[in-house]
Enzyme design. Structure first.
Site, PDB file in Angstrom:
ATOM      1  N   THR A   1       2.213  64.458 -32.631  1.00  0.00           N
ATOM      2  CA  THR A   1       1.661  63.465 -31.717  1.00  0.00           C
ATOM      3  C   THR A   1       2.691  62.355 -31.488  1.00  0.00           C
ATOM      4  OG1 THR A   1       0.629  62.366 -33.608  1.00  0.00           O
ATOM      5  CG2 THR A   1      -0.724  63.929 -32.362  1.00  0.00           C
ATOM      6  N   TYR A   2       2.321  61.382 -30.653  1.00  0.00           N
ATOM      7  CA  TYR A   2       3.253  60.311 -30.269  1.00  0.00           C
ATOM      8  C   TYR A   2       3.767  59.575 -31.508  1.00  0.00           C
ATOM      9  CZ  TYR A   2       5.240  56.603 -27.404  1.00  0.00           C
ATOM     10  OH  TYR A   2       6.113  55.726 -26.782  1.00  0.00           O
TER      11      TYR A   2
END
Length: 542
Positions: A143-144
């Protein structure tokens, strides 16, 4: 302000506060006075190793200070006493502790983990994380990676717990652990985690290079560990007396690893042998080792980022770039995996401390970060904030700083005797740095080891067709000392020199970066200047 004082290239509420942390630690190191002490260690045939630790009486409400052996004579006296008396086990203790699982990684903790475990710089770590986020083989793996929230999505929590239930059921927590979110956390994104718990590091090995795999392993293991149960450990201590001397042996045993299966963050296990109270131990050797107290250590990049996060300096997206900026400006260098301030960095920090102290004040920076967060959230009008800040603070601060600049003496800072010089923080430089009393360090001449400057073209002159660009290498002197490039001779202004409007006397002839002649006050910090035949002005526009 910096150009006319120390020669510094930039300042800012984040980078200057960060530089100040490094410089303050360096000042602590320079003021530190090392002290000698001696450590005594006894080894026993039963498999024990114990250190001499005199019992210290603790006053109510105060922590007991560690008592060190301060002289070699005292150490030898203790050895004589211990060698002439039997070593009896007088007490044993075992305390069970619960170590709770660590939260999943966020930007700062990812950089810290990669630095301590992989020896990667924050910039390298974030570059690799960006690659994992954008996708390998058409699929994003994490994820980010710029986030300050330790929360995980309900979907991933269920996914991770399902994987643990199937593959490591002994480590599964009864309920999903929760982690406290810091009040100042923005929480725009969840924690850094794999997009699928089933994509284990071993499965990802075939599509990742070595560096990508190492960073992905950190992210995957930390995310899975965050959903495991606490670890149970036992800390043991054996107290031994020999005459008036007291010796302590310590050990650690893991009773139930829990999350430690995936993320080990405790010291190595050291199991103590079984002995009985009142038992006499057989001494094999008593050693004496001379040591010195050490100054506070310099910050590694990861440790600095941890402190920045704790103090509210910057945000996840700016931690790595801020550290890189102060390195690129020549304020600090990386030496033996730690950040050491250069002479320019120390001088710049000293000037800012005295001319604009708020810019290096951690609380000032943290307070402004909070204001910017409120603006981003729509809770504070940015126009009113900026106008108020400019009128009530910035203009007055600049006036004060300019007034201080005229009297700021820049002197070379030398470390006290007995402190070892290093390549950073007052150590070796490529070339010599020259100082004037008011203007501070200037670039060294080419003979001092600096790159020779390219001769500027005269105003209006054009480069001949097909001519090569004459850079620093082209202008370098030959072995005989003569330069292959033609010397540039600027045409000086004609007529009498105009007089400085601040009372510093006649202006002196200068040449601009583009080769144009002009007049400039010779007094450092003064901004009086004039084009030939024009009135004297202030604030040079180049």
């Amino acid at each position: 302000l910096l150009w006319n004082s120390t020669g510094g290239k930039s300042a800012g509420r984040v980078q200057s506060a960060t530089l100040h942390l490094i410089c303050e630690r360096e000042r602590e190191r320079l003021l530190f006075k090392p002290e000698n002490y001696w450590v005594l260690q006894a080894k026993y045939a039963e498999g024990l190793t114990a250190n001499f630790e005199p019992k210290v009486e603790k006053k109510q409400g105060e922590e007991a200070e560690e008592k060190k052996v301060r002289s070699e004579a005292e150490a030898n006296e203790i050895k004589v006493i211990a060698s002439s008396h039997p070593h009896l086990v007088t007490n044993q203790e075992n305390k069970e502790e619960r170590r709770y699982p660590v939260p999943p990684l966020i930007t700062s903790t990812l950089q810290q983990a990669a630095s301590s475990r992989l020896k990667y710089s924050p910039q390298k770590t974030m570059k690799i994380a960006q690659e994992l986020y954008e996708g390998i083989g058409g699929k994003g793996l994490i994820t980010y990676m710029r986030t300050d929230a330790v929360t995980l999505s309900p979907e991933f929590i269920e996914d991770a717990r399902g994987w643990i239930r199937e593959n490591a059921p002994q480590a599964l927590a009864d309920t999903a652990p929760t982690f406290k979110v810091k009040a100042e956390a923005q929480g725009a994104h969840e924690a850094i985690r794999p997009t699928s718990a089933d994509m284990t590091p071993s499965k990802a090995r075939g599509i990742l290079n070595d560096e990508q795999h190492a960073v992905y392993r950190l992210i995957w293991e930390r995310a899975i560990a965050s959903q495991c149960k606490p670890a149970r450990i036992s800390r043991g201590q054996i107290e031994i007396h020999a005459g008036s001397t007291r010796w302590i042996a310590r050990g650690l045993t893991v009773l139930d690893p829990g999350y430690l299966i995936f993320w080990k963050n405790i010291e190595e296990e050291k199991e103590l042998p079984t002995v009985a109270n009142g038992q006499t131990l057989k001494v094999e050797n008593i050693s004496i080792e001379a040591k010195k107290t050490q100054p506070p250590s310099r910050y590694s990049e990861a440790k600095l980022i941890q402190i920045m996060e704790k103090m509210g300096i910057g945000r996840p997206s700016t931690y790595a770039s801020t550290v890189m900026t102060i390195r690129e400006r020549g304020y600090v260098i990386l030496e033996k995996d730690v950040l050491a301030p250069t002479e320019l960095g120390m001088g710049t920090d000293e000037f800012l401390m005295r001319a604009m102290p708020d810019i290096v004040d951690v609380s000032f920076t943290a307070q402004m970060e909070g204001s910017l967060d409120r603006i981003a959230e729509g809770k504070l009008a940015w126009e009113a904030f900026l106008c108020d800040w400019n009128g009530s603070y910035l203009q007055a601060a600049l006036v004060k700083a300019r007034a201080f600049l005229r009297s700021f003496p820049v002197t070379k800072i030398e470390p006290p005797a007995g402190i070892e010089k290093s390549a950073g923080g007052f150590g070796k430089f490529k070339g010599k740095r020259k100082f004037s009393k008011a203007r501070g360090p200037r670039k060294a001449a080419s003979g001092d080891g600096a790159k020779p400057k390219r001769a500027p073209r005269a105003s209006g002159a054009k480069k001949a067709p097909g001519a090569k660009r004459e850079g620093a290498k082209a202008a370098a002197p030959s072995a005989t000392g003569a330069s292959s490039a033609p010397a540039f001779k600027p045409v000086p202004p004609t007529g009498p020199a105009p007089v400085c409007t601040h009372g510093h006397g006649p202006l002196e002839n200068r040449i601009s970066k583009k080769g144009a002649p002009y007049w400039k006050c010779k007094q450092g910090g003064c901004d009086s200047w004039a084009w030939p035949g024009k009135p004297v002005q202030g604030s040079i526009p180049f």
